[in-house]
Design a protein around this motif. Structure first.
Motif, PDB file in Angstrom:
ATOM      1  N   LYS A  23       0.789  -1.236   0.000  1.00 50.73           N
ATOM      2  CA  LYS A  23       0.000   0.000   0.000  1.00 50.73           C
ATOM      3  C   LYS A  23       0.820   1.284   0.000  1.00 50.73           C
ATOM      4  CE  LYS A  23      -3.719  -2.536   0.555  1.00 50.73           C
ATOM      5  NZ  LYS A  23      -4.691  -2.715  -0.531  1.00 50.73           N
ATOM      6  N   TYR A  24       0.305   2.242  -0.742  1.00 47.93           N
ATOM      7  CA  TYR A  24       0.801   3.630  -0.708  1.00 47.93           C
ATOM      8  C   TYR A  24      -0.063   4.336   0.325  1.00 47.93           C
ATOM      9  CZ  TYR A  24      -0.260   8.412  -2.532  1.00 47.93           C
ATOM     10  OH  TYR A  24      -0.552   9.739  -2.681  1.00 47.93           O
ATOM     11  N   TRP A  25       0.544   4.758   1.412  1.00 50.01           N
ATOM     12  CA  TRP A  25      -0.245   5.442   2.456  1.00 50.01           C
ATOM     13  C   TRP A  25       0.679   6.429   3.144  1.00 50.01           C
ATOM     14  CZ3 TRP A  25      -4.989   6.252   2.320  1.00 50.01           C
ATOM     15  CH2 TRP A  25      -5.729   6.628   3.446  1.00 50.01           C
ATOM     16  N   GLY A 149      -2.605   9.900  -6.541  1.00 47.57           N
ATOM     17  CA  GLY A 149      -1.343   9.150  -6.597  1.00 47.57           C
ATOM     18  C   GLY A 149      -1.492   7.798  -7.274  1.00 47.57           C
ATOM     19  N   SER A 150      -2.466   7.020  -6.793  1.00 46.33           N
ATOM     20  CA  SER A 150      -2.604   5.648  -7.292  1.00 46.33           C
ATOM     21  C   SER A 150      -3.018   5.607  -8.769  1.00 46.33           C
ATOM     22  CB  SER A 150      -3.611   4.879  -6.439  1.00 46.33           C
ATOM     23  OG  SER A 150      -4.864   5.537  -6.441  1.00 46.33           O
ATOM     24  N   ALA A 151      -3.479   6.733  -9.322  1.00 46.23           N
ATOM     25  CA  ALA A 151      -3.907   6.767 -10.729  1.00 46.23           C
ATOM     26  C   ALA A 151      -2.750   6.450 -11.676  1.00 46.23           C
ATOM     27  CB  ALA A 151      -4.494   8.131 -11.073  1.00 46.23           C
ATOM     28  N   CYS A 152      -1.517   6.821 -11.280  1.00 45.39           N
ATOM     29  CA  CYS A 152      -0.402   6.576 -12.212  1.00 45.39           C
ATOM     30  C   CYS A 152      -0.212   5.072 -12.441  1.00 45.39           C
ATOM     31  CB  CYS A 152       0.882   7.270 -11.765  1.00 45.39           C
ATOM     32  SG  CYS A 152       1.614   6.616 -10.273  1.00 45.39           S
ATOM     33  N   ARG A 153      -0.633   4.255 -11.465  1.00 43.31           N
ATOM     34  CA  ARG A 153      -0.478   2.803 -11.633  1.00 43.31           C
ATOM     35  C   ARG A 153      -1.473   2.245 -12.653  1.00 43.31           C
ATOM     36  NH1 ARG A 153      -0.386   2.125  -5.364  1.00 43.31           N
ATOM     37  NH2 ARG A 153      -2.548   1.672  -5.896  1.00 43.31           N
ATOM     38  N   SER A 154      -2.588   2.963 -12.892  1.00 42.09           N
ATOM     39  CA  SER A 154      -3.597   2.479 -13.851  1.00 42.09           C
ATOM     40  C   SER A 154      -3.158   2.689 -15.296  1.00 42.09           C
ATOM     41  CB  SER A 154      -4.932   3.186 -13.616  1.00 42.09           C
ATOM     42  OG  SER A 154      -5.538   2.688 -12.453  1.00 42.09           O
ATOM     43  N   SER A 205     -11.545  10.711   3.692  1.00 40.22           N
ATOM     44  CA  SER A 205     -11.056  10.758   2.312  1.00 40.22           C
ATOM     45  C   SER A 205      -9.610  10.276   2.296  1.00 40.22           C
ATOM     46  CB  SER A 205     -11.115  12.189   1.792  1.00 40.22           C
ATOM     47  OG  SER A 205     -10.160  12.985   2.488  1.00 40.22           O
ATOM     48  N   SER A 206      -9.139   9.822   1.121  1.00 36.37           N
ATOM     49  CA  SER A 206      -7.755   9.350   1.108  1.00 36.37           C
ATOM     50  C   SER A 206      -6.799  10.534   1.295  1.00 36.37           C
ATOM     51  CB  SER A 206      -7.440   8.517  -0.135  1.00 36.37           C
ATOM     52  OG  SER A 206      -7.452   9.282  -1.277  1.00 36.37           O
ATOM     53  N   ARG A 207      -7.204  11.729   0.866  1.00 36.06           N
ATOM     54  CA  ARG A 207      -6.359  12.911   1.075  1.00 36.06           C
ATOM     55  C   ARG A 207      -6.120  13.128   2.584  1.00 36.06           C
ATOM     56  NH1 ARG A 207      -5.515  18.010  -1.604  1.00 36.06           N
ATOM     57  NH2 ARG A 207      -6.697  17.209  -3.342  1.00 36.06           N
ATOM     58  N   GLY A 209      -6.539  10.889   4.972  1.00 37.16           N
ATOM     59  CA  GLY A 209      -5.822   9.723   5.504  1.00 37.16           C
ATOM     60  C   GLY A 209      -4.321   9.815   5.264  1.00 37.16           C
ATOM     61  N   HIS A 210      -3.926  10.187   4.044  1.00 39.26           N
ATOM     62  CA  HIS A 210      -2.489  10.360   3.750  1.00 39.26           C
ATOM     63  C   HIS A 210      -1.928  11.422   4.690  1.00 39.26           C
ATOM     64  CE1 HIS A 210      -2.028   7.898   0.167  1.00 39.26           C
ATOM     65  NE2 HIS A 210      -3.126   8.410  -0.348  1.00 39.26           N
ATOM     66  N   GLY A 211      -2.707  12.496   4.891  1.00 45.60           N
ATOM     67  CA  GLY A 211      -2.274  13.610   5.740  1.00 45.60           C
ATOM     68  C   GLY A 211      -2.004  13.156   7.171  1.00 45.60           C
ATOM     69  N   ILE A 296      -7.372  -5.367   1.063  1.00 43.93           N
ATOM     70  CA  ILE A 296      -8.469  -4.434   1.350  1.00 43.93           C
ATOM     71  C   ILE A 296      -7.982  -3.022   1.034  1.00 43.93           C
ATOM     72  CG2 ILE A 296     -10.258  -3.895   3.067  1.00 43.93           C
ATOM     73  CD1 ILE A 296      -8.936  -5.960   4.938  1.00 43.93           C
ATOM     74  N   ASP A 297      -8.848  -2.236   0.456  1.00 48.31           N
ATOM     75  CA  ASP A 297      -8.524  -0.826   0.230  1.00 48.31           C
ATOM     76  C   ASP A 297      -8.964  -0.056   1.484  1.00 48.31           C
ATOM     77  OD1 ASP A 297      -7.540   1.252  -1.191  1.00 48.31           O
ATOM     78  OD2 ASP A 297      -8.894   1.075  -2.888  1.00 48.31           O
ATOM     79  N   ALA A 298      -8.991   1.269   1.414  1.00 50.44           N
ATOM     80  CA  ALA A 298      -9.396   2.037   2.596  1.00 50.44           C
ATOM     81  C   ALA A 298     -10.919   2.048   2.717  1.00 50.44           C
ATOM     82  CB  ALA A 298      -8.847   3.453   2.503  1.00 50.44           C
TER      83      ALA A 298
END
Ligand code: PMV
Length: 343
Positions: A23-25, A149-154, A205-207, A209-211, A296-298
């Motif tokens: 995971k990227y977190w 962030g995770s969009a670049c992997r798609s 939100s993931s924003r 959560g990353h924060g 599992i995702d967030a």
């Protein structure tokens, strides 16, 4: 929708969702990952985007989701295009009409930011090409990353790495790369059956959560663990070792949730049904000896990962034992490893 006039640009793109095994977190700098991540690109879950652009003096965005105007997303999308417009100023002088839809149900709780941002970046790269600005694949990846962030992997297919690590010399913080060499044929075709336990919008939100990772008490230990899990997973993938890879992906999923529970306001995103699925999956694995693992995702939904070769025995188990634990007893998505987004 065909272009309306000679001056109007039109393109249609498709970008898949992806699910992370490592995971990227947590972020650093301009949307750069605090640790390397590894994901599987999906085949069926994708965003389809049509973009028309008419030359204009000022940037304007009209956005339609599933045919209905979504004014709430318009300001955010305009802000994103403006930020990318600092790199590619040509993007600032268009009136955009964006029509987007997901192949997966709107309320399935599957993160759509990766596929939608990847689709938007692909569409914008086509627009830039039409005005003589040719972007490399990595440039498009960087552009998608700035949206989510995770969009670049798609933008890559199969198994994908994002984030600089000594364990892989071609890795980068700026864009993702496909893991081409050193993957055992055992991992050439992986299934992902997604148990939709709840489709409610997640409470964090993931924003945000990353924060929370910036001040997290376990921050240093988490980044150390993620780096170690990443290089161990590469070894497992090379050796065709499902047990190693599977156990690592489960640890990663549970660590993400541990970070969520112990950071910020303490977010418990797993539901009772999620925990029961985890328990039954582990029991099935013990009794059958088959490589069925989860990630599992967030959120509360459980992605079940298994090789094509286990499908005949795993599928009836999912249908008979697990499906009842999903929303309305019937909310699952049958997916598998797929290819990158395309025009
Ligand atoms: O790309 P973002 O900012 O939505 O963050 C994604 C974070 C996770 O989905 C939880 C993990 C990951 O690596 O995809």
């Amino acid at each position: 929708m065909p272009p309306k006039s000679d001056t109007e640009f039109f393109t249609q793109v498709r970008a898949p969702a992806n699910i992370a095994w490592v995971k990227y977190w947590g972020k650093k700098g301009p949307q750069l990952p605090a640790n390397p991540s590894l994901s599987m690109t999906l085949k069926e879950c994708a965003t389809l985007t049509e973009l028309s652009a008419t030359p204009a003096t000022q940037l304007k965005v009209e956005l339609f989701f599933d045919g209905a105007r979504e004014e709430s997303f318009e300001a955010k999308t305009a802000k994103y295009i403006e930020s990318v417009g600092q790199l590619y100023p040509a993007l600032n002088s268009f009136h955009y009409r964006i029509e987007t839809q997901n192949t997966f149900p709107h309320s399935s709780g599957i993160a759509s930011s990766a596929s939608s941002q990847a689709a938007l970046a692909l569409a914008l790269s086509q627009l830039l090409r039409s005005v003589g600005v040719n972007l490399s694949r990595h440039d498009v990846g960087s552009m998608a990353r700035l949206g989510s962030g995770s969009a670049c992997r798609s933008l890559e297919g199969g198994l994908v790495v994002w984030g600089e690590t000594e364990a892989l010399k071609e890795s980068s913080d700026l864009y993702a790369t496909r893991l081409k060499h050193g993957v055992h044929p055992e991992f050439a075709s992986v299934r992902d059956t997604i148990m939709v336990v709840s489709s409610e919008v997640k409470e964090v939100s993931s924003r945000a959560g990353h924060g929370h990772m910036n001040e997290h008490p376990f921050k240093a230990a988490r980044y150390r663990q993620a780096n170690q899990n990443f290089s161990d997973m590469l070894e497992g993938l090379k050796a065709g070792d499902w047990q190693k890879v599977g156990e690592l992906m489960e640890t990663e999923a549970l660590s993400l949730h541990a970070m969520l529970m112990t950071g910020g306001a303490g977010h418990v995103l797993l539901a009772p049904g999620s925990l029961e699925i985890i328990r039954l999956v582990r029991l099935f694995r013990k009794e059958s000896g088959l490589p069925l693992y989860f990630t599992i995702d967030a959120g509360p939904n459980i992605h079940l990962m298994y090789p094509e070769s286990a499908w005949a025995k795993v599928d009836p188990f999912i249908r008979h034992e697990l499906l009842r634990l999903t929303e309305k007893g019937q909310s699952a998505i049958w997916d598998s490893m797929g290819e990158q987004g395309a025009v």
